[in-house]
Design an enzyme around this catalytic site. Sequence first.
Site: not given
Lengths: 484, 95
Positions: A76, A151, A175
Site C-alpha cells: 500500500k 482505504s 480500511s
Amino acid sequence: MHSKSIAELGAAMRAGEFTSVELTRHFIDRIDRLNGELNALITATPEQALAEAEAADRAIQSGKAGPLAGIPLVQKDIFCTRGVKTSCGSRMLDNFISPYDATVVERLKQAGAVSLGKANMDEFAMGSSNETSYYGPVRNPWDRDRVPGGSSGGSAAAVAARLAAAATGTDTGGSIRQPAALCGITGLKPTYGRVSRYGMIAFASSLDQAGPMTRSAEDAALMLQAMAGFDARDSTCADQAVDDYTATLNDSLQGVKIGLPREYFGEGLESGVAASIEEAIDLYRQLGAEVVEISLPNTGLAVPTYYVVAPAECSSNLSRFDGVRFGYRCEDPKDLEDLYKRTRGEGFGAEVKRRILIGTYALSAGYYDAYYLKAQKTRHLISDDFKRAFETVDVVMGPTSPTTAFALGEKVDDPVTMYLNDIYTIATNLAGLPGISIPVRAVDGLPVGLQIIGNYFNEGKLLNLAHRYQSETDWHRQTPQGFA
Amino acid sequence: MSLDKSDVEKIAHLARMALDESHIEAYVVDLGNILNLVEQLEAADTDAIEPMFHPLHMAQRLRGDEVSEADCREANQQVAPKVENGLYLVPKVIE
C-alpha cells in the site's frame, strides 16, 4: 501460477517447478495488461522486483530462503519504501521519494518477499471507496462500475484480480477489512501495536494498524508472521512474543463460543448480506462451535466517536505537511503564512481537508472538552462492551460491511453516508482489537465479507476460525471474470 | 450544531490551510452534517467514565539518553523543496 497460494508458490519454487524470476515476470506481465482497467497500482517497480526475485532465487537454491522467499506482493502506498515514490494517494506527496523503508517493508524484504510496486489508496487513508485518491479511483474487479472499498482499495483489487500474490494494507476504521469484503479476499487487522507503525504514514495514531491482505487465511498467517513483532522505533509497538500463527490454523472448533451482537444484524444490513452471513454461521455450528446472541449496546456511538478521535489525531499528524521539509510546495509564496496555507490548500484533497477542519475545530480552545474528551470517554464505553463480551465468548462474529460494493460516485458527495458504511468495523479500531474479514457466499455476483473479531493478541484464533471455514468452502478461491 | 462561513474561515486559518472561496459553502454544509452526527455522543452518560487515550492502556516506554540515530541530514534534505548549506529555506520572516 497467479492462482496459487503463498504456501503453494513457496513449495513450487523450492521444488524447482519455476523460479521467482519467472513468477515475478508473470505478475509484471499481468500488471502491464490488466492494471489499466483497475488502477490498483499507482507505481510499478518491475526492475527492482526482478532484482529482488533474482536474490530470492539464489537464497532458495542455497537453502537459506526466508519464509516468503520469492513471493511477489504489492505495498500500500502508505508505507515508506526507500528510493521509491511514496505518495499516500496525495498530491502533497506526489514528488516524495522516501529516504527510508518502513519496518513492515523491511521485514517483508528480510522474509524474502518481492515488491511489485505500490498500491492505490484513498488520500492519506481517508475514505471507504478509494475515490479520494489523487490518482483517481480504483475499480472493483468484480464489477468495474463499482468501488473496491477503501482505504486499501488498490491492495484489495490487486489481490482479487491476481495482480500480486498478496498485499499490505492499513486499517484505521475498517480500511483493510471493508475492501477485503467488497473485493472477496481475506484481510486481517491485527491488535493495535502488534505490527510496527514506523514508516507507515500516520493518519490517526491511536487507531492505525497494518496487516496482510491475501487470498486465504493461511496466506494471511504466513504474512502476519513476517510483519508482526516488537520494534523499538515505534513507541506504541507491543513488546510481546508473536504466536506461531500457522501452528493453530487447523485447531478444532469444538466448543468454541461465537457471539453474534444483535446490533450488527439490525436496520441497514442488506438482506442478501444477512443471509450469506447466517449461512456461514451455520457452517460454524456444524464444525462444533457454539453460537450465542450477545449485545454490544454502545455500537451506535462508534461512528460518531470515531469522527472526533480520528480527525483530531489527523489534524495533528498532518500538520507536518507544511511545504518546508518534504512534499509539495506552492509556487512563489509571498511570506511564510502564505507558504503554509497555499501549500496545504493546494496539496490536500477535499476529504482530507474536511477531516483536518473537523479535527482542528474539535481540538480548538473552548471545544476540547465537549468533543475530544467526550469522545475519549464514549470510546471507553465501546471498549467495555467488548471486554464484557469476551468474558463469555471466544470471538464476535457478524458482517464486515452492511452492503456489497456500491457504485462509483454513489456516496462520494455525501460524507456522512460514506462514514456510516464503516459501522461494523470502526468499533474494533476504537477498542484496539484484532478483526478479520473473509469471503462468504456472494450476492448477485458481488463478494460478501464475514467479520470475526477476537480478544487482544488473539490473531491466531481468528486465523484458525477463518482457515477452518476456508477448508470447507471455496468462496475464497473465486476469481472475477477476466482475471482467471 | 451548525457553523457559518466565518467559523469555517476561522478554523481553516487555525489549520493554516487555504480554502478556495467557491468551496466554502460546501464545507459549511459538510462540516455541519458531520457535527450533527457527532452530537449523538451528547446523549451518552459518561459522568463516571475515564477517557481512553490508548487502546491497551499502555504506558510510554522509556530508553536510556544515548545517541541512537545516525546522521541522515543529507538523505533527508534531498526530498526538501529548497535547501542551502544544509538549511531549509523559507520566505523571509523578518524584514
